[in-house]
Design an enzyme around this catalytic site. Sequence first.
Site, mmCIF file in Angstrom:
data_model
loop_
_atom_site.group_PDB
_atom_site.id
_atom_site.type_symbol
_atom_site.label_atom_id
_atom_site.label_comp_id
_atom_site.label_asym_id
_atom_site.label_seq_id
_atom_site.Cartn_x
_atom_site.Cartn_y
_atom_site.Cartn_z
ATOM 1 C CB CYS C 160 -0.917 0.025 1.217
ATOM 2 S SG CYS C 160 -2.207 -1.213 1.144
ATOM 3 C CG HIS C 161 0.637 3.770 2.081
ATOM 4 N ND1 HIS C 161 -0.328 3.054 2.742
ATOM 5 C CD2 HIS C 161 -0.023 4.688 1.335
ATOM 6 C CE1 HIS C 161 -1.525 3.517 2.430
ATOM 7 N NE2 HIS C 161 -1.370 4.517 1.570
ATOM 8 N N GLY C 162 4.453 1.020 0.850
ATOM 9 C CA GLY C 162 5.861 0.689 0.753
ATOM 10 C C GLY C 162 6.611 0.493 2.061
#
Lengths: 290, 429, 196
Positions: C160-162
């Site tokens: 999703c956001h690494g």
Amino acid sequence: MIRILAALAGLVFAGVALLAFVMGAYNFATEDAVHSPEHEFHLEAHGPEGGFQFEGPLGTWDIAQLQRGYKVYKEVCSACHSLRYVAFRDLAELGYSEAQVKAEAATWMVPGIDPNTGEAIMVPGIPTDYFPSPYPNKVAAAAANNNAIPPDLSLMTKARHHGTDYVYSLLTGYTDPATFEKDGKRLLEEFPDFSTPPGLHFNPYFANLNLAMTPPLGVEGQVTFDDGTTATVPQMSKDVAAFLTWTAEPKLIERKQTGWPVILFLLFATVLAYFAKRQIWADVKPKKKD
Amino acid sequence: MSFPWAKEYTPASGFTKWVDEKLPLPRFVYNAVGAGYPVPRNLNYMWNFGVLAGFCLMLQIVTGVVLAMHYAANAQVAFGTVEHIMRDVNWGWMLRYMHANGASFFFLVLYLHIFRGLFYSSYKAPREMIWLLGVVIFLLSMATAFMGYVLPWGQMSFWGAKVITGLFSAIPLVGEPIQVWLLGGFAPDNAALNRFFSLHFLLPFVILGTVILHIWALHIPGSSNPTGVEVKSQSDTVPFHPYYTAKDGFGLGVFLIIYCLFVFYLPNMLGHPDNYIEANPLSTPAHIVPEWYFYPFYAILRAFTFDFILPAKLWGVLAMFSSILLWFLLPWLDRSPVRSGHYRPLFRAFFFVLLADMAVLFYCGGAPAEEPYVMISQIATAYYFLHFLVILPIVSSIEKPKPLPFSITEAVLKSDDKAVLGENASPAT
Amino acid sequence: MADATGAATAEPHKAGETMDAGEGGVRRRDFINIAALSAAGVGGAAVLYPLISQMAPSADVLAESTTEVDVSAIEPGQAIKAVFRKQPLFVRRLTPQEINEANAVPLGSLRDPQTLEERTKPGHTDMLVTMGVCTHLGCVPLGAAEGENRGEFGGYFCPCHGSQFDTAARIRKGPAPTNLVVPDYEFTSDTTIVVG
């Protein structure tokens, strides 16, 4: 105009209703009243002597009785009847410890899935499982029971009028139609044609008088109670009726015990409200002449 | 708003003054149910039921919204989700019993409210609109209650849905298609259950809106009163608050005690055991009945057993709907200039016959469809229609009413006693 | 239950002055009105309790909050996904190399300093049990199933956001504020854990 139309409509409706009454009354007077054994020989359900401890506004569960009733269900009723809305975890309310509930759950086989092959198999129950049905589906239930599907028992005592008493009466009420009498009238004298079809069993507490269930509790000692209570047929019937009252309404006692403080508080608040109202109205009420 | 002596709302603080300028909601409430609404001072306890009905509506909306958080309107699981509420949801058993018994108590209160209106002729000019809106509220409540009873998906739910939608099949030609359309199928199933749930959720808010109109219409002429004599002077009235808020508060307490006795000690008494059996489309219960509050109308439906020109079934349906719809005509059927039943001896006698008649219909509606109940309900049905459509107009035009008190104040004091707010009780002209 | 409907506002009443004198009229009157209003308030507040409480997890949901997992079939380097409270649970058997990698990281360089020892049970340091819920915003990180992207640090990677987690499932890079949560669990035998 509106009144004339209304009066006409009223006369039409009243006229048709009265016409129906005349026809009905004529039929009633000319046709013989229908007598049926179901109507005249059905007995109203009654509870055991002494009743149950959970009855009345201050009732409480008799934990030992519920445990005995559970054993009757497990060893007798569960052969044909499911208990689908009750989970094993609910047994904790019958005074069993977490470990006992877990052990008890594991004595039941519930439908599961083989984790390796995905095939449907039976696995030992865990507390979150619900009581399993003895039959895989309705068709199997009907086939095994001469087309009379044994009903689920979870809500039985709420699904009949005076359900707890009904269960008790039904279980203890099997009798021989040949000698059965009610209010001094013998069934076979009033209805000589009456007979119990093969595969059915006479029980005057059942609405149709003849019921498909074979007498489930037949002999004393059919179940061995862990607390040493003698397992007479009335005793087993009474205990299983109590157990089924619990399955139908597990919150029964919680409900009754919540009710008292609520109602006492309301009484108190209402009395206060009454005096407040009297105070407020005191100045506008006409004074009574002394 | 209604009378020149009504107290005016005066904002006490800077903040309330600011609110009053931007959105005069507090002023609105003050004038609606506060000190700004002058009410006849002689209302008896029969006038409590309007406020109680409003309370019941709010009770049903609050408990209903909460139950909807746990219920699923799907025929596969609906019955099970109700049991889930009863067994597993925190306080679910209480909330459901409050809602189920709340419906019964709502109707009990509505009936008392309606009979009060009938006895005191509250439907007469200038209050026709209040009455008409009231009948609309009653019809909407019946529809809501009926659909709500289907939701638990027990045997009575299912067969009730089938029988009530079956009423529409009595309509010639288009009846059967209408029934299929209403149910979204040939028998009640998912489609019917879902639409009933949707409408059961929506209708209470429609009722709420209609109630607001009902109260709005009430505030134009002001409340009626047991003498039926209109308000003439300030001494005839008291401000709604604190006088009637206090009286309604006491009434509410009594109501809640009785209601809670049912919720906690007799929660299933007004229901039917068969509804604890899951719906089974292949087996009809031996004795199907609607909820108790529909018994009188159910008796009227079943009273028509004879095909006279039209089929009996159609007569029954027409009569059942007419029996309520005729209430819309009441303001024009009763022509007597006197309102209160206290001053109309003949009307009063017939009113009590009507009450007895309704009690008979109530009893027969709950009894099995066999003799002699059917014959009794036929006589009672005939009287019901004759009472409203024939007797009432005739009585109202031939009756000689008793003399009315000059004013409410005079009726309250009954004599020359002077004790009204320190004023002379002699009526203004 | 009681409700405040009938009582309306708490403004003092102007209820006439014809009280019986000699009983301390005004004070008694005020007292009873205040008492009645308070009772209505208490009743109304009491009703709120069940209305709020009903939204908390019901008995059947709470009952499912322990999960038993058989870990015997997990090979070193493999992980399985189980379900705990309707959320993914990662159970991973670490290889010796992965254990060494985790232990080699200086604690001071970590955003949420914790040793592998602290994140596992004594005697079972190769068995890493964590929630499969990224501590950033709750996505399910990759890396539990065979062939999934395990990120730069060989542990888990949240797409999703690494966020990147190492072999002890500790946050090393990306927005997640803390390590993947280790739930309460215990070994009931060498091959079985009970979570919750």
